[in-house]
Design a protein around this motif. Sequence first.
Motif, PDB file in Angstrom:
ATOM      1  N   GLY A  52      51.871  34.256  68.602  1.00  0.00           N
ATOM      2  CA  GLY A  52      51.570  33.117  69.451  1.00  0.00           C
ATOM      3  C   GLY A  52      52.358  31.882  69.058  1.00  0.00           C
ATOM      4  O   GLY A  52      53.276  31.921  68.243  1.00  0.00           O
ATOM      5  N   ASN A  53      51.948  30.775  69.651  1.00  0.00           N
ATOM      6  CA  ASN A  53      52.547  29.474  69.358  1.00  0.00           C
ATOM      7  C   ASN A  53      51.694  28.805  68.285  1.00  0.00           C
ATOM      8  O   ASN A  53      50.528  28.477  68.517  1.00  0.00           O
ATOM      9  N   ILE A  54      52.261  28.616  67.118  1.00  0.00           N
ATOM     10  CA  ILE A  54      51.473  28.130  65.982  1.00  0.00           C
ATOM     11  C   ILE A  54      50.928  26.725  66.215  1.00  0.00           C
ATOM     12  O   ILE A  54      49.821  26.392  65.790  1.00  0.00           O
ATOM     13  N   ASN A  55      51.687  25.894  66.920  1.00  0.00           N
ATOM     14  CA  ASN A  55      51.219  24.529  67.177  1.00  0.00           C
ATOM     15  C   ASN A  55      50.005  24.530  68.109  1.00  0.00           C
ATOM     16  O   ASN A  55      49.036  23.800  67.906  1.00  0.00           O
ATOM     17  N   LEU A  56      50.067  25.381  69.161  1.00  0.00           N
ATOM     18  CA  LEU A  56      48.940  25.453  70.099  1.00  0.00           C
ATOM     19  C   LEU A  56      47.699  26.023  69.416  1.00  0.00           C
ATOM     20  O   LEU A  56      46.582  25.515  69.596  1.00  0.00           O
ATOM     21  N   LEU A  57      47.879  27.106  68.646  1.00  0.00           N
ATOM     22  CA  LEU A  57      46.724  27.693  67.963  1.00  0.00           C
ATOM     23  C   LEU A  57      46.131  26.721  66.949  1.00  0.00           C
ATOM     24  O   LEU A  57      44.907  26.638  66.799  1.00  0.00           O
TER      25      LEU A  57
END
Length: 459
Positions: free
Chosen positions: A344-349
């Motif tokens: 996934g997108n680490i910033n979003l998670l």
Amino acid sequence: MKLQNKLTLLFFSIGTIGLVLFHAAIFYFVSEFNFEDFFKRLQARAKLAAEINIYPDEKSIAYQEMRSRYLEKMEDEKDYVIRIDSLTRMQFERPVSLPETFYKTVVSKGDARYNKNNNFYYGKLFKTQHGNYIVIVTASDPSGFHELETLRKVLLIVFVISVLLTYVGGKIFSRYSVRPLTAVIRNVKNISANNLHLRLKELDGNDEMSELVLTFNNMLNRLETAFATQNNFVSNASHELKTPLTIITAETELVLAQKGISPETEASAKTILYHADKLGHIITSLLGLAQSGFDGKKQNWQKIRIDELIITVADAVKKIHPDSVIQIDFSSLPTEESLLCTEGNINLLQLALSNIVGNACKYSNNQLVDIRVSVENGRIAISITDRGIGIPESEQQHIFEPFFRASNTSDFEGHGIGLPLTLNIIRLHKGSIGIRSEEQKGTEMQIILPVSNNFLITA
């Protein structure tokens, strides 16, 4: 039940019922034909028996000779001649034990038939100058019975084979019928928000499947237009909204930086600055909410270790809530490190998890917050439990709606955007969120995320 299985079952049911009726009709008409033929043979013998026994003369000898020479002797064949004195009174000898209705029918209608256990009886009334007589001829038909038994076995075998063929035919028919629908489903699965330009191949003809494909393509046209409009909004809203807001903030700060302003002006400027800052946070959250639910493109997606992400989230929340108490439980982690990785997108998670952990700290007045991570059946479970104010049961179904805030959160600052944003992010990562809460006792939020396909170990 899948449509293909339903069609197979329907085809099989209709075919089986038709076969049952068809085979039953064959057996019925063949047996009726055999019975009718046998009774006609008994009828002929009854007439000969009458000529021989009721009218004894020179012809009787000829009839007797003809019967013995030219007519086949039937199994258990017997003749009975009964003289009756009156047609109105049923007072006569009954040499054969038959139902009374049989004798009454012979007297009233002139003849009657009866069969039981493959024994056939035929009775006929003869009126002569010398009196009235009933002639009864009885015989059995073992050959006919054997033929019917053979027919029954043959029909049963043919029925079983036909049922199997009907099932196979139903499978072929259903597969052929749903093949266009299966192709549509397969093509639809390949269409996502990042390739809305794709269309289903239109089918020839004017049937329902062609209409379905056309309808779906029209829907894709509308969705593509709507997504393009939303994309333009998300792309331009940041500049269009934040630029004037930045100017307002800068001008207000300049006013506050001036010396000699009146207390009333300073208070008003601080109010403007506070609400401008608040509006900035709302705009940022709304833009994040819109972007997270927009296209689902895997931009900047990577392998993420959940345990490391949890530690990062806990450190980030402690900077916002210095007095928070966060306890992380890694005791249920698997020994295989690759099972801790998701994609996934680490910033979003990180944003999604920070929202939940931050809420747990905020709404529990910095009481202990437990974070527990476990892995089971290819799914990563993250449980975040607090001992805060909880959420009223009647309001729990609305917490993921934008701008909704529970009725017991009036003493806490918030905008009602964090959880909807979190839900969009988790769904974007093919995960789910569950909640269990009780007022004045606390709340547990559980996030489920898939283990990365590249790392998932299958048995």
